[in-house]
Design a protein around this motif. Structure first.
Motif, PDB file in Angstrom:
ATOM      1  N   LEU A   1       0.818  -1.213   0.000  1.00 37.77           N
ATOM      2  CA  LEU A   1       0.000   0.000   0.000  1.00 37.77           C
ATOM      3  C   LEU A   1       0.851   1.262   0.000  1.00 37.77           C
ATOM      4  N   CYS A   2       2.122   1.139   0.311  1.00 37.79           N
ATOM      5  CA  CYS A   2       3.038   2.281   0.166  1.00 37.79           C
ATOM      6  C   CYS A   2       3.454   2.355  -1.294  1.00 37.79           C
ATOM      7  N   THR A   3       3.106   3.458  -1.960  1.00 42.25           N
ATOM      8  CA  THR A   3       3.431   3.604  -3.373  1.00 42.25           C
ATOM      9  C   THR A   3       4.768   4.303  -3.581  1.00 42.25           C
ATOM     10  N   GLY A   4       5.418   4.713  -2.495  1.00 40.66           N
ATOM     11  CA  GLY A   4       6.680   5.429  -2.643  1.00 40.66           C
ATOM     12  C   GLY A   4       6.492   6.856  -3.111  1.00 40.66           C
ATOM     13  N   CYS A   5       5.288   7.416  -2.912  1.00 42.56           N
ATOM     14  CA  CYS A   5       5.039   8.791  -3.391  1.00 42.56           C
ATOM     15  C   CYS A   5       5.929   9.786  -2.645  1.00 42.56           C
ATOM     16  N   SER A   6       6.367   9.417  -1.455  1.00 34.41           N
ATOM     17  CA  SER A   6       7.345  10.170  -0.648  1.00 34.41           C
ATOM     18  C   SER A   6       6.776  11.397   0.052  1.00 34.41           C
ATOM     19  N   ARG A   7       5.452  11.565   0.076  1.00 40.67           N
ATOM     20  CA  ARG A   7       4.891  12.730   0.759  1.00 40.67           C
ATOM     21  C   ARG A   7       5.123  12.673   2.268  1.00 40.67           C
ATOM     22  N   CYS A   8       5.331  11.458   2.787  1.00 39.04           N
ATOM     23  CA  CYS A   8       5.600  11.319   4.222  1.00 39.04           C
ATOM     24  C   CYS A   8       6.999  11.792   4.593  1.00 39.04           C
ATOM     25  N   VAL A   9       7.885  11.879   3.611  1.00 35.29           N
ATOM     26  CA  VAL A   9       9.272  12.241   3.910  1.00 35.29           C
ATOM     27  C   VAL A   9       9.340  13.630   4.534  1.00 35.29           C
TER      28      VAL A   9
ATOM     29  N   VAL B   1      18.798  17.185 -17.899  1.00 35.36           N
ATOM     30  CA  VAL B   1      17.445  17.698 -17.677  1.00 35.36           C
ATOM     31  C   VAL B   1      16.468  16.534 -17.796  1.00 35.36           C
ATOM     32  N   VAL B   2      15.562  16.448 -16.820  1.00 34.97           N
ATOM     33  CA  VAL B   2      14.657  15.306 -16.717  1.00 34.97           C
ATOM     34  C   VAL B   2      13.211  15.796 -16.778  1.00 34.97           C
ATOM     35  N   VAL B   3      12.401  15.135 -17.589  1.00 39.60           N
ATOM     36  CA  VAL B   3      10.991  15.519 -17.726  1.00 39.60           C
ATOM     37  C   VAL B   3      10.136  14.828 -16.664  1.00 39.60           C
ATOM     38  N   GLU B   4      10.320  13.528 -16.480  1.00 38.20           N
ATOM     39  CA  GLU B   4       9.488  12.755 -15.557  1.00 38.20           C
ATOM     40  C   GLU B   4       9.993  12.937 -14.122  1.00 38.20           C
ATOM     41  N   PRO B   5       9.164  13.514 -13.235  1.00 37.13           N
ATOM     42  CA  PRO B   5       9.633  13.773 -11.859  1.00 37.13           C
ATOM     43  C   PRO B   5      10.063  12.523 -11.104  1.00 37.13           C
ATOM     44  N   SER B   6       9.421  11.392 -11.342  1.00 29.54           N
ATOM     45  CA  SER B   6       9.793  10.186 -10.592  1.00 29.54           C
ATOM     46  C   SER B   6      11.193   9.718 -10.983  1.00 29.54           C
TER      47      SER B   6
ATOM     48  N   CYS C   1       3.762  14.130  -6.979  1.00 28.10           N
ATOM     49  CA  CYS C   1       4.031  14.030  -5.537  1.00 28.10           C
ATOM     50  C   CYS C   1       5.528  14.079  -5.237  1.00 28.10           C
ATOM     51  N   GLN C   2       6.327  13.328  -5.985  1.00 27.21           N
ATOM     52  CA  GLN C   2       7.768  13.321  -5.717  1.00 27.21           C
ATOM     53  C   GLN C   2       8.407  14.649  -6.099  1.00 27.21           C
ATOM     54  N   GLN C   3       7.838  15.331  -7.065  1.00 28.81           N
ATOM     55  CA  GLN C   3       8.311  16.673  -7.426  1.00 28.81           C
ATOM     56  C   GLN C   3       8.119  17.632  -6.249  1.00 28.81           C
ATOM     57  N   ARG C   4       6.974  17.509  -5.569  1.00 31.51           N
ATOM     58  CA  ARG C   4       6.723  18.386  -4.425  1.00 31.51           C
ATOM     59  C   ARG C   4       7.621  18.031  -3.246  1.00 31.51           C
ATOM     60  N   THR C   5       7.885  16.740  -3.054  1.00 33.54           N
ATOM     61  CA  THR C   5       8.798  16.355  -1.986  1.00 33.54           C
ATOM     62  C   THR C   5      10.176  16.966  -2.210  1.00 33.54           C
ATOM     63  N   LEU C   6      10.572  17.083  -3.475  1.00 33.34           N
ATOM     64  CA  LEU C   6      11.857  17.697  -3.800  1.00 33.34           C
ATOM     65  C   LEU C   6      11.791  19.225  -3.779  1.00 33.34           C
ATOM     66  N   GLY C   7      10.590  19.774  -3.569  1.00 34.05           N
ATOM     67  CA  GLY C   7      10.440  21.226  -3.509  1.00 34.05           C
ATOM     68  C   GLY C   7      10.526  21.900  -4.863  1.00 34.05           C
TER      69      GLY C   7
ATOM     70  N   THR D   1      -3.662  25.663  -8.872  1.00 33.98           N
ATOM     71  CA  THR D   1      -2.945  24.438  -8.491  1.00 33.98           C
ATOM     72  C   THR D   1      -3.820  23.563  -7.608  1.00 33.98           C
ATOM     73  N   SER D   2      -3.608  22.254  -7.701  1.00 29.73           N
ATOM     74  CA  SER D   2      -4.303  21.312  -6.820  1.00 29.73           C
ATOM     75  C   SER D   2      -3.551  21.248  -5.483  1.00 29.73           C
ATOM     76  N   ASP D   3      -4.231  20.779  -4.439  1.00 29.31           N
ATOM     77  CA  ASP D   3      -3.551  20.636  -3.153  1.00 29.31           C
ATOM     78  C   ASP D   3      -3.630  19.208  -2.631  1.00 29.31           C
ATOM     79  N   VAL D   4      -3.964  18.243  -3.486  1.00 24.06           N
ATOM     80  CA  VAL D   4      -4.010  16.853  -3.021  1.00 24.06           C
ATOM     81  C   VAL D   4      -2.590  16.296  -3.001  1.00 24.06           C
ATOM     82  N   GLU D   5      -2.359  15.361  -2.091  1.00 22.92           N
ATOM     83  CA  GLU D   5      -1.006  14.854  -1.902  1.00 22.92           C
ATOM     84  C   GLU D   5      -0.545  13.987  -3.061  1.00 22.92           C
ATOM     85  N   CYS D   6      -1.455  13.212  -3.668  1.00 16.16           N
ATOM     86  CA  CYS D   6      -1.051  12.274  -4.720  1.00 16.16           C
ATOM     87  C   CYS D   6      -2.257  12.000  -5.600  1.00 16.16           C
TER      88      CYS D   6
END
Length: 749
Positions: free
Chosen positions: A393-401, A593-598, A657-663, A681-686
């Motif tokens: 159930l942990c998708t690794g979205c990293s919002r908990c970090v 330069v990377v397009v995909e945030p993950s 989500c991982q883009q936001r974790t990286l700020g 902008t949306s404010d949902v975590e994932c």
């Protein structure tokens, strides 16, 4: 075929059928919890999460970050010096007149507390909230010895009456509505007056539990922190009953994991600042009690409430601090699980987790612990089988970090445990069929579905080379049913359409900018190369318009896909190959330069654990998210009119989500606004899709439930919908039936 071979084949078939049946059972359980508990869990966890953000804004992100950094330093030091601190606690508590007992395991701890209770001739025991006592099944152990046990935390009391397990580390009855609790209490206690309000429920519980605290012979508490130099314990609660449990009965037993020890009160401050803010979004704890038991407060005689000192009982106070090991020593020596011991049990990882917000701890939890960090706890104290029940159930979205007050890398702990779960199994029927055919570094026994999703790069290569035939075949109903039956890929989820011409092929031999301002490698991640080359082409055009010479090299995947399946060896192989392939470009002074945030998150976060330090640091320093890079170019003088202007056009933007974790989400918004777009902008975590997660049949409905929060925000908009991640665009398109593009396609000339 010999009888031995036939028996082995029958065994393999039986295990394969058992594995195939598991997703159906998981799907049924998740479907039931979504229906029965989802709304209440969602409302409460999202409220806590939103309040946490608000409280951090109030004190300032920099100050909050300083507390987090200091708290992590303190925990890292305390765990490193744990044997020394345990010895110091023994001495301090003994000096105060109490006793310290180190319990090797749960049974040892239960037996000791039972002996203490029997030694006090106890009939009734009252308890304050304590996850460690849940972990060791203390209530069951004492009840088996004939003791009358009462929980005094309101949430725990509700769970005790309902005979259920906690659904949340901080809010054990978070899954229940006020109305459900009213029905429960009225059915159980048959009160004279209705309990149909929060106030009535609280007053009833206070009176009912107060009577039991007055009559208790032993009070049991946990301890949020144990101070080694003074033998003091710190209790953080919302109701104050923990202090009553510690001070009213003559005998007080505090039960805590050994990891709760910190050196002294000097180190308590950052935790006092962080714990309530992280847990429930409160500015400060309702009650922060600091006790050095045995307490000096005279024992209370409730039959003499009007006499000085409540009757002035001369009964002696007795205090026992039970420090529970129960696997923690092994966790301390485990480089990957060690950080779990930094946990202060605030529940922020659960509140910030999109999946937990939908389904709660009765799905996203094990024997005791719930939420993201639960995997580490359950693997450490119960074993891998307990963690395997919910680890996926942990998708690794990293919002908990960023939510964790002590900066635990919770996604990495989940990945390591997933890797261990994958390993050590006997080879199954699938291994007989595919072993040697899949290009990964995994051991036989790794589930076939994990190997399929983990080797998506190979699937994409074949799918692209044979497109559009591959896409047509994959869409046929018999094929979809076979994919569902064999790999658990839900038939309701649209599969990615592979493109015949890859981004690398499009860019091969293509002329780029002469005399450039910067030289760039545009990294062709698997999805950008094989599935969404248009966003890669848009990135190339954008960078060239801003004066960059762009190279699109033929390099492999980042390792994100195998890492998401817990296939660490394969992910490390891919990381090492990519670092080697990009090394020549770094030598030539090119930026990546990377397009995909993950994919960028792999480089910036996970490669630190997969590559030698120097290799990781060099690649990390040279790598950028595409809008981060565009923002930098514009800030350093590149002409914005080289890009497509917005002219006030409305944009609805969801960042990965991982883009936001990286700020890094703010760079996209800043560039779009500079070009004249009106950005919502949306404010949902994932988004809930999370790579392969949303394709899996047992998780499809959970994925959609999570995604609907995002869809609700963009449902009625007439703005152009853009999202940074492949999963995000797929989920939005599926739920809103509208096109969702990467924002680089908006601004590209």
């Amino acid at each position: 075929m010999s009888e031995t071979d036939a028996g082995r084949l029958a065994s393999l078939v039986s295990r394969a059928r058992s594995r195939a049946a598991r997703p159906d059972a998981d799907a049924d359980r998740i479907r039931r919890l979504l229906a029965e508990e989802g709304d209440q869990i969602k409302a409460n966890t999202r409220h806590f999460n939103a309040e946490r953000y608000d409280r951090i804004d109030e004190i300032g992100a920099e100050r909050h970050e300083r507390y987090r950094t200091r708290a992590r330093e303190i925990k890292a030091d305390a765990i490193e010096r744990l044997p020394e601190l345990i010895d110091r606690v023994r001495e301090s508590v003994a000096d105060n007149g109490g006793t310290v007992y180190i319990a090797d395991d749960a049974a040892d701890a239960r037996e000791y507390v039972a002996e203490v209770s029997e030694g006090a001739d106890a009939e009734r025991v009252v308890k304050s909230k304590s996850m460690t006592t849940e972990e060791i099944d203390l209530n069951e152990g004492l009840e088996a010895r004939g003791l009358d046990i009462w929980e005094t935390d309101l949430g725990e009391f509700v769970i005790q009456v309902a005979e259920e397990s906690p659904s949340h580390i901080v809010g054990p009855s978070l899954h229940k509505s006020r109305e459900e609790i009213t029905d429960l209490f009225e059915a159980q206690f048959d009160p004279e007056e209705s309990l149909d309000s929060a106030q009535a429920l609280t007053e009833f519980a206070r009176e009912y539990l107060g009577e039991r605290i007055e009559a208790a012979d032993v009070g049991i508490t946990g301890a949020n922190f144990v101070l080694a130099d003074s033998g003091s314990i710190a209790l953080v609660t919302n109701e104050g009953n923990a202090r009553k449990c510690a001070s009213v009965p003559d005998t007080h037993v505090a039960v805590a994991g050994v990891e709760k020890i910190i050196p002294s009160i000097e180190e308590l401050h950052p935790f006092a600042e962080l714990i309530a803010r992280s847990a429930t979004g409160q500015a400060i704890p309702q009650y922060l009690s600091l006790l050095s038991p045995p307490v000096d407060t005279p024992a209370v005689d409730f039959d003499s409430p009007d006499e000085p000192g409540f009757g002035g009982s001369d009964a002696e106070r007795d205090f026992h601090l039970v420090l529970v090991d129960n696997g923690r020593t092994e966790m301390r020596e485990d480089d990957d699980l060690r950080e779990t011991l930094y946990c202060i049990r605030c529940g922020a990882c659960a509140n910030s987790c999109a999946n937990f917000q939908s389904v709660g701890g009765h799905a996203f939890g094990g024997e005791t612990y719930t939420g993201g960090i639960a995997t580490g706890w359950e693997a450490g104290v119960e074993g891998l089988d307990a963690a395997a029940e919910f680890n996926d159930l942990c998708t690794g979205c990293s919002r908990c970090v960023n939510a964790c007050p002590v900066k635990i890398d919770i996604p990495w702990i989940n990945t390591v445990v997933r890797d261990r779960i994958n390993r050590g199994k006997d080879p199954g029927l699938e291994d007989v069929l595919v072993d040697g055919l899949v290009p990964d570094a995994e051991e036989p026994g790794t589930p076939l579905r994990k190997r399929f999703f983990g080797n998506f790069e190979t699937v994409a290569k074949v799918g692209s080379a044979t497109a559009p035939v591959s896409n047509t075949i994959a869409s046929l109903t018999p094929v979809r049913r076979a994919l569902d039956a064999g790999l658990g890929i839900d038939v309701r989820r649209e599969l990615p359409a592979f493109q015949r011409e890859t981004l690398v092929e499009w860019a091969e031999g293509r002329a780029t900018v002469d005399d450039p301002e910067r030289r760039v490698v545009l990294y062709p991640d698997v999805y950008t190369n094989y599935v969404q080359p248009e966003r890669g082409k848009a990135a190339v055009r954008t960078l060239e318009a801003l004066g960059c010479a762009v190279t699109v090299p033929d390099v492999g995947g980042s390792g994100r896909a195998p890492l998401s399946q817990g296939m660490i060896a394969t992910a490390r192989d891919k990381a090492e190959r990519l670092a080697a392939d990009l090394g020549d470009h770094l030598d030539a002074g090119r930026d990546v330069v990377v397009v995909e945030p993950s994919a960028l998150a792999m480089v910036r976060r996970e490669y630190e654990k997969l590559l030698p330090a120097a290799t990781y640091e060099r690649l990390d320093d040279a790598s950028y998210e595409v809008f981060e890079y565009v923002y930098g170019l514009l800030e350093n003088g590149a002409a914005p009119d080289a890009l497509t202007a917005g002219d006030g056009d409305g944009v609805a933007y969801h960042s990965h989500c991982q883009q936001r974790t990286l700020g890094l989400e703010s760079h996209t918004v800043a560039v779009l606004e500079e070009l004249g777009y009106d950005v919502l902008t949306s404010d949902v975590e994932c988004c809930g899709m999370a790579g392969s997660f949303g394709y899996k049949s047992e998780y499809y409905e959970l994925s959609v439930d999570v995604g609907e929060s995002l869809a609700d925000q963009f449902e009625d908009t007439d703005r152009t919908v853009v999202a940074s991640g492949t999963s995000c665009t797929d989920q939005i398109e599926a739920l809103l039936a509208t096109e969702a593009r990467h924002p680089i396609r908006l601004v590209a000339p």
